[in-house]
Design a protein around this motif. Structure first.
Motif, PDB file in Angstrom:
ATOM      1  N   ARG A 114      74.360  21.255 -92.272  1.00 18.76           N
ATOM      2  CA  ARG A 114      73.388  22.030 -93.061  1.00 18.76           C
ATOM      3  C   ARG A 114      72.221  21.161 -93.499  1.00 18.76           C
ATOM      4  NH1 ARG A 114      70.098  24.471 -94.933  1.00 18.76           N
ATOM      5  NH2 ARG A 114      70.077  26.243 -96.358  1.00 18.76           N
ATOM      6  N   VAL A 115      72.456  19.887 -93.765  1.00 18.93           N
ATOM      7  CA  VAL A 115      71.391  18.995 -94.245  1.00 18.93           C
ATOM      8  C   VAL A 115      70.809  18.158 -93.112  1.00 18.93           C
ATOM      9  CG1 VAL A 115      72.379  18.937 -96.543  1.00 18.93           C
ATOM     10  CG2 VAL A 115      73.036  17.175 -94.901  1.00 18.93           C
ATOM     11  N   ASN A 116      71.217  18.432 -91.897  1.00 12.91           N
ATOM     12  CA  ASN A 116      70.712  17.714 -90.725  1.00 12.91           C
ATOM     13  C   ASN A 116      69.657  18.569 -90.031  1.00 12.91           C
ATOM     14  OD1 ASN A 116      70.257  16.281 -88.381  1.00 12.91           O
ATOM     15  ND2 ASN A 116      72.300  16.657 -87.506  1.00 12.91           N
ATOM     16  N   SER A 117      68.405  18.176 -90.154  1.00 11.12           N
ATOM     17  CA  SER A 117      67.306  18.975 -89.573  1.00 11.12           C
ATOM     18  C   SER A 117      67.364  19.037 -88.054  1.00 11.12           C
ATOM     19  CB  SER A 117      65.955  18.413 -90.021  1.00 11.12           C
ATOM     20  OG  SER A 117      65.808  17.065 -89.577  1.00 11.12           O
ATOM     21  N   GLN A 118      68.152  18.149 -87.441  1.00 10.58           N
ATOM     22  CA  GLN A 118      68.285  18.130 -85.988  1.00 10.58           C
ATOM     23  C   GLN A 118      69.587  18.785 -85.520  1.00 10.58           C
ATOM     24  OE1 GLN A 118      65.629  16.994 -84.251  1.00 10.58           O
ATOM     25  NE2 GLN A 118      64.738  16.658 -86.285  1.00 10.58           N
ATOM     26  N   SER A 119      70.250  19.472 -86.410  1.00 13.33           N
ATOM     27  CA  SER A 119      71.537  20.080 -86.055  1.00 13.33           C
ATOM     28  C   SER A 119      71.366  21.134 -84.973  1.00 13.33           C
ATOM     29  CB  SER A 119      72.176  20.728 -87.286  1.00 13.33           C
ATOM     30  OG  SER A 119      73.320  21.477 -86.913  1.00 13.33           O
ATOM     31  N   PRO A 120      72.245  21.135 -83.976  1.00 17.14           N
ATOM     32  CA  PRO A 120      72.178  22.187 -82.945  1.00 17.14           C
ATOM     33  C   PRO A 120      72.544  23.561 -83.492  1.00 17.14           C
ATOM     34  CG  PRO A 120      74.103  20.765 -82.631  1.00 17.14           C
ATOM     35  CD  PRO A 120      73.271  20.125 -83.681  1.00 17.14           C
ATOM     36  N   TRP A 121      73.088  23.624 -84.706  1.00 21.18           N
ATOM     37  CA  TRP A 121      73.454  24.915 -85.308  1.00 21.18           C
ATOM     38  C   TRP A 121      72.460  25.340 -86.394  1.00 21.18           C
ATOM     39  CZ3 TRP A 121      77.252  21.110 -84.439  1.00 21.18           C
ATOM     40  CH2 TRP A 121      78.200  21.440 -83.462  1.00 21.18           C
ATOM     41  N   GLU A 122      71.307  24.691 -86.461  1.00 20.90           N
ATOM     42  CA  GLU A 122      70.370  24.957 -87.556  1.00 20.90           C
ATOM     43  C   GLU A 122      70.009  26.438 -87.701  1.00 20.90           C
ATOM     44  OE1 GLU A 122      66.297  23.115 -89.476  1.00 20.90           O
ATOM     45  OE2 GLU A 122      66.463  23.239 -87.294  1.00 20.90           O
ATOM     46  N   PRO A 123      69.661  27.180 -86.647  1.00 18.87           N
ATOM     47  CA  PRO A 123      69.325  28.604 -86.828  1.00 18.87           C
ATOM     48  C   PRO A 123      70.479  29.424 -87.395  1.00 18.87           C
ATOM     49  CG  PRO A 123      68.532  27.807 -84.706  1.00 18.87           C
ATOM     50  CD  PRO A 123      69.430  26.744 -85.254  1.00 18.87           C
ATOM     51  N   SER A 144      74.593   5.763 -94.249  1.00 19.30           N
ATOM     52  CA  SER A 144      73.648   6.365 -93.307  1.00 19.30           C
ATOM     53  C   SER A 144      73.944   7.842 -93.036  1.00 19.30           C
ATOM     54  CB  SER A 144      73.676   5.599 -91.976  1.00 19.30           C
ATOM     55  OG  SER A 144      74.979   5.664 -91.390  1.00 19.30           O
ATOM     56  N   TRP A 145      74.973   8.368 -93.645  1.00 20.53           N
ATOM     57  CA  TRP A 145      75.332   9.769 -93.389  1.00 20.53           C
ATOM     58  C   TRP A 145      74.425  10.702 -94.175  1.00 20.53           C
ATOM     59  CZ3 TRP A 145      81.410   9.615 -94.012  1.00 20.53           C
ATOM     60  CH2 TRP A 145      81.938   8.793 -92.999  1.00 20.53           C
ATOM     61  N   PRO A 146      73.836  11.708 -93.537  1.00 14.03           N
ATOM     62  CA  PRO A 146      72.962  12.636 -94.263  1.00 14.03           C
ATOM     63  C   PRO A 146      73.674  13.402 -95.361  1.00 14.03           C
ATOM     64  CG  PRO A 146      73.429  13.425 -92.025  1.00 14.03           C
ATOM     65  CD  PRO A 146      73.914  12.021 -92.099  1.00 14.03           C
ATOM     66  N   ILE A 147      74.989  13.571 -95.229  1.00  9.16           N
ATOM     67  CA  ILE A 147      75.735  14.339 -96.222  1.00  9.16           C
ATOM     68  C   ILE A 147      75.799  13.622 -97.568  1.00  9.16           C
ATOM     69  CG2 ILE A 147      77.986  13.348 -95.617  1.00  9.16           C
ATOM     70  CD1 ILE A 147      79.241  16.027 -96.112  1.00  9.16           C
ATOM     71  N   LYS A 148      75.691  12.285 -97.568  1.00 10.88           N
ATOM     72  CA  LYS A 148      75.924  11.498 -98.780  1.00 10.88           C
ATOM     73  C   LYS A 148      74.963  11.869 -99.905  1.00 10.88           C
ATOM     74  CE  LYS A 148      75.778   6.698-100.426  1.00 10.88           C
ATOM     75  NZ  LYS A 148      74.463   6.760-101.094  1.00 10.88           N
ATOM     76  N   ASP A 149      73.671  11.955 -99.608  1.00 11.38           N
ATOM     77  CA  ASP A 149      72.687  12.210-100.650  1.00 11.38           C
ATOM     78  C   ASP A 149      72.669  13.665-101.109  1.00 11.38           C
ATOM     79  OD1 ASP A 149      71.719   9.565-100.830  1.00 11.38           O
ATOM     80  OD2 ASP A 149      70.531   9.871 -99.021  1.00 11.38           O
ATOM     81  N   TYR A 150      73.264  14.544-100.337  1.00 12.13           N
ATOM     82  CA  TYR A 150      73.289  15.959-100.698  1.00 12.13           C
ATOM     83  C   TYR A 150      74.649  16.405-101.224  1.00 12.13           C
ATOM     84  CZ  TYR A 150      68.725  16.935 -98.588  1.00 12.13           C
ATOM     85  OH  TYR A 150      67.381  16.972 -98.302  1.00 12.13           O
TER      86      TYR A 150
END
Length: 500
Positions: free
Chosen positions: A172-181, A239-245
């Motif tokens: 969900r917090v990864n702007s490059q996620s293949p599941w973003e839509p 470095s994990w995007p989940i950490k800050d969110y």
């Protein structure tokens, strides 16, 4: 002057993430430690918590969580107008080879987004086919940066739903996620108990669901504190995007997303290829885009996993006409479970039930004989037994337990030692003798009367006051109405039995 912020923006002009200030992070870490200690505290073996004690412990944890939420308030998951995401989501489904026939995404107002029938559908007609490659699963979680943690963490090794929740939040917090839509079109919040207040939960004070709701909140609070500590101590997590969110609000959103939308599909083999039906290991948790837009309606199961196609396939459970909402039958679960884990109540639920706690006292002079006969039937000496809706509200297990509970020594001797014959105790027309039968109906009638009187309002009052809203207080009211209808049916049934 405005309220002082607990955080600052980092990462350059117009970008980056919001990070907590050092002193705020220190306060938060101390609160998280307190939550973890309170939620993992093991009571003495001999001490059984009373409802009042459980509520007091829940309030302590809830108040700590509210302090956590205040410190984390500046860290928010991005949100998007859901209807504006329909076009991109439909395009994404096409790219992922998700087959959609005869339905479209529609806004059903208070009930949220769902699927509306565009053209008449026949029972058994294929409506949705979602390939494995489009799903978020435990397998895709293992292939993400969470994989090494999943391999060694004891909770993630055993709880696929928790793995999926962390995976969903990470994507969900990864702007490059293949599941973003897909993730953008999901609800921003839910009507699960994780979003409720103590005042709202107090509406359940006479319901057996309250105990489960309090336990569930504590479990999620414990999980949040557990993974917060891991994410802020594990070197590779920097470095994990989940950490800050990773906030309590973000975690309860992820957990609620999984609780309300998860399904089980087969596991993949080590080579990623699914085997024949007889060789497929069932049990992997998954989110199935598109299919999870469907709402529940009582009916027949019409969804299955086709291992040869590598897809989850959904058929029309009945004939549908253009303009109707397309629905599926989720599962045979009571409203208490739907309320706790799916955030809704289904008034016409044929699989509903109400739990009644009963037990044989160890001080009972016939304790051993009763336990022996109960064990013969696969029944516990103490536990929760069910009342069900309809003209026969006493479940077979409740009936058998109560009969044995009410037996004297001579009656017990007649039924012991013959397991096949003893199974007859689960049938209404079983001849257990006038004395035992009279005691059984009288005991149950009294028990049901006590349960009914425990509610502060009557069924008639609740029905008159019920609203069509789908917020949490309305769900509580709907659940209580369903419980009281079961008790009403049981009262009618037992009164007739006593009168005979």
């Amino acid at each position: 002057m405005g309220k002082k912020s607990n955080a600052k923006r980092s990462g350059g002009r117009g970008g980056g993430v919001t990070k907590l200030l050092p002193h705020t992070r220190s306060q938060l870490s101390a609160l998280v430690d307190d939550i973890f200690k309170k939620c993992t505290k093991v009571p003495p073996v001999a001490a059984a918590s009373t409802p009042a004690q459980e509520w007091a412990e829940y309030m302590e944890v809830y108040q700590l969580i509210e302090k956590v939420r205040e410190l984390e308030k500046d860290i928010q998951l991005p949100t998007y107008p859901r209807m504006e995401q329909v076009g991109p989501f439909m395009s994404w489904m096409k790219e992922k080879n998700i087959m959609v026939t005869g339905v479209e995404i529609w806004d059903f107002g208070a009930h949220g987004l769902g699927l509306r029938v565009k053209e008449d559908l026949k029972q058994g007609q294929e409506v949705l086919a979602v390939p494995l490659e489009a799903m978020l699963t435990e397998d895709t979680a293992k292939k993400s940066y969470l994989g090494p943690l999943m391999e060694r963490d004891p909770i993630l090794q055993k709880m696929g739903n928790v793995c999926l929740a962390l995976h969903v939040l990470g994507e969900r917090v990864n702007s490059q996620s293949p599941w973003e839509p897909y993730l953008r079109i999901l609800p921003h919040s839910y009507t699960t108990i994780l979003y409720s207040t103590p005042q709202q939960l107090q509406g359940l004070q006479s319901s057996p669901v309250l105990e489960e709701a309090v336990k569930l909140f504590r479990i999620i609070a414990r999980q949040y504190s557990y993974f917060y500590r891991i994410l802020h101590s594990l070197p590779e997590a920097k470095s994990w995007p989940i950490k800050d969110y990773f906030t309590f609000d973000a975690y309860r959103w992820a957990v609620s997303t999984v609780m309300t939308r998860q399904n089980r599909i087969p596991m993949c083999g080590s080579d990623g290829v699914k085997g024949d039906d007889d060789n497929v290991e069932v049990g992997q948790m998954a989110l199935i885009p598109g299919w999870d837009m469907t709402n529940h309606q009582q009916g027949t199961f019409s969804t299955d996993y086709d291992s040869k196609r590598g897809s989850s396939v959904c058929l029309a459970q009945r004939d549908f006409h253009s303009g109707e909402e397309f629905t599926i039958h989720y599962t045979n679960r009571p409203n208490s479970d739907l309320f706790l884990h799916n955030g809704f109540v289904y008034p016409e639920n044929e699989n509903d039930s109400l739990g009644v706690k009963l037990g044989v006292s160890k001080k009972d002079a016939l304790y051993q004989e009763k336990v022996e006969l109960l064990t013969c039937l696969g029944l516990p000496s103490s536990g929760t037994f069910l009342l069900v809706p309809g003209p026969h509200p006493i479940s077979p297990q409740l009936l058998a337990f109560t009969r044995i509970f009410c037996m004297d020594k001579d009656s017990l001797e007649k039924w012991r030692g013959d397991g096949v014959r003893a199974k007859g105790l689960m049938h209404e027309d079983c001849d257990v003798g006038t004395s035992t039968q009279d005691k059984t109906w009288a005991f149950l009638h009294t028990r049901v009367a006590l349960l009914t009187r425990a509610y502060p309002t009557s069924l008639e009052d609740d029905v008159a006051a019920v609203t069509s809203a789908s917020d949490f207080p309305a769900l509580v009211q709907s659940l209580l109405i369903c419980e009281k209808k079961i008790l009403r049916d049981a009262t009618t049934y037992l009164s007739a039995r006593i009168a005979k």
